[in-house]
Design a protein around this motif. Structure first.
Motif, mmCIF file in Angstrom:
data_model
loop_
_atom_site.group_PDB
_atom_site.id
_atom_site.type_symbol
_atom_site.label_atom_id
_atom_site.label_comp_id
_atom_site.label_asym_id
_atom_site.label_seq_id
_atom_site.Cartn_x
_atom_site.Cartn_y
_atom_site.Cartn_z
ATOM 1 N N ARG A 147 0.805 -1.210 0.000
ATOM 2 C CA ARG A 147 0.000 0.000 0.000
ATOM 3 C C ARG A 147 0.839 1.261 0.000
ATOM 4 N N ARG A 148 2.137 1.141 0.133
ATOM 5 C CA ARG A 148 2.986 2.329 0.140
ATOM 6 C C ARG A 148 2.833 3.060 -1.182
ATOM 7 N N GLY A 149 2.743 4.365 -1.088
ATOM 8 C CA GLY A 149 2.643 5.162 -2.295
ATOM 9 C C GLY A 149 3.954 5.260 -3.044
ATOM 10 N N PHE A 150 5.060 5.100 -2.320
ATOM 11 C CA PHE A 150 6.375 5.239 -2.924
ATOM 12 C C PHE A 150 7.242 4.070 -2.510
ATOM 13 N N ARG A 151 7.887 3.453 -3.482
ATOM 14 C CA ARG A 151 8.745 2.299 -3.237
ATOM 15 C C ARG A 151 10.004 2.738 -2.496
ATOM 16 N N ARG A 152 10.438 1.912 -1.547
ATOM 17 C CA ARG A 152 11.701 2.182 -0.866
ATOM 18 C C ARG A 152 12.846 1.803 -1.788
ATOM 19 N N ILE A 153 13.828 2.678 -1.845
ATOM 20 C CA ILE A 153 14.993 2.487 -2.697
ATOM 21 C C ILE A 153 16.170 2.102 -1.801
ATOM 22 N N GLY A 154 16.796 0.971 -2.086
ATOM 23 C CA GLY A 154 17.973 0.555 -1.341
ATOM 24 C C GLY A 154 19.180 1.363 -1.789
ATOM 25 N N THR A 155 19.920 1.919 -0.829
ATOM 26 C CA THR A 155 21.084 2.752 -1.136
ATOM 27 C C THR A 155 22.178 2.522 -0.091
ATOM 28 N N ARG A 156 23.240 3.223 -0.257
ATOM 29 C CA ARG A 156 24.270 3.354 0.777
ATOM 30 C C ARG A 156 24.858 4.749 0.598
ATOM 31 N N ILE A 157 24.071 5.735 0.992
ATOM 32 C CA ILE A 157 24.447 7.135 0.813
ATOM 33 C C ILE A 157 24.872 7.723 2.159
ATOM 34 N N GLU A 158 26.043 8.329 2.169
ATOM 35 C CA GLU A 158 26.487 9.028 3.378
ATOM 36 C C GLU A 158 25.823 10.392 3.414
ATOM 37 N N GLY A 159 25.199 10.699 4.545
ATOM 38 C CA GLY A 159 24.509 11.968 4.690
ATOM 39 C C GLY A 159 24.713 12.547 6.072
ATOM 40 N N ARG A 160 23.806 13.439 6.462
ATOM 41 C CA ARG A 160 23.837 14.067 7.779
ATOM 42 C C ARG A 160 22.457 13.991 8.382
ATOM 43 N N ILE A 161 22.433 13.812 9.698
ATOM 44 C CA ILE A 161 21.182 13.820 10.431
ATOM 45 C C ILE A 161 21.331 14.807 11.585
ATOM 46 N N VAL A 162 20.322 15.622 11.797
ATOM 47 C CA VAL A 162 20.349 16.649 12.835
ATOM 48 C C VAL A 162 19.094 16.494 13.685
ATOM 49 N N PHE A 163 19.303 16.412 15.007
ATOM 50 C CA PHE A 163 18.179 16.311 15.936
ATOM 51 C C PHE A 163 18.637 16.727 17.323
ATOM 52 N N ALA A 164 17.792 17.355 18.085
ATOM 53 C CA ALA A 164 18.018 17.686 19.497
ATOM 54 C C ALA A 164 19.457 18.096 19.798
ATOM 55 N N GLY A 165 20.006 19.018 19.034
ATOM 56 C CA GLY A 165 21.359 19.492 19.277
ATOM 57 C C GLY A 165 22.459 18.591 18.758
ATOM 58 N N VAL A 166 22.114 17.502 18.096
ATOM 59 C CA VAL A 166 23.092 16.568 17.535
ATOM 60 C C VAL A 166 23.159 16.786 16.028
#
Length: 116
Positions: free
Chosen positions: A18-37
């Motif tokens: 039922r997902r509207g968008f297919r999950r794409i398998g990757t290995r991408i280096e990125g950044r995550i920002v949350f609660a001062g991290v």
């Protein structure tokens, strides 16, 4: 229409269908920002509405966050589940931007395919 409590349980496979968008398998280096991290991360799966991301420390469940993925863009979301050192993120991508984000993900996956 039956009430929610009267409906049969939905299997994981049915939910994926039922997902509207297919999950794409990757290995991408990125950044995550949350609660001062502000931390490096690896995006293992992503769709226009969700992502599976490896990072340390993990954001608390329900935490608001930003995920920056090179050649794809930045998306806002919240942490919904932990799996070992992975966090499942529900993205709040605007509906009018979802198709474009999905196209960028497909292109990024060619350059950064998942590990075998």
């Amino acid at each position: 229409m039956p009430k929610h409590s009267e409906l049969p349980p939905v299997s994981t496979d049915e939910a994926r269908d039922r997902r509207g968008f297919r999950r794409i398998g990757t290995r991408i280096e990125g950044r995550i920002v949350f609660a001062g991290v502000d931390s490096d991360c690896i995006v293992h799966e992503m769709s226009a509405t969700g992502a599976l991301v490896e990072c340390l420390p993990l954001p608390a469940l329900g935490a608001q966050l930003a995920l920056d993925v090179p050649n794809v863009g930045c998306a806002l979301g919240r942490a919904v589940r932990h799996e070992d050192n992975l966090v499942c993120i529900e993205l709040t991508t605007a509906p009018e931007k979802r198709d474009r984000l999905a196209d960028k993900l497909i292109l990024a996956a060619f350059h950064f395919p998942p590990d075998e």
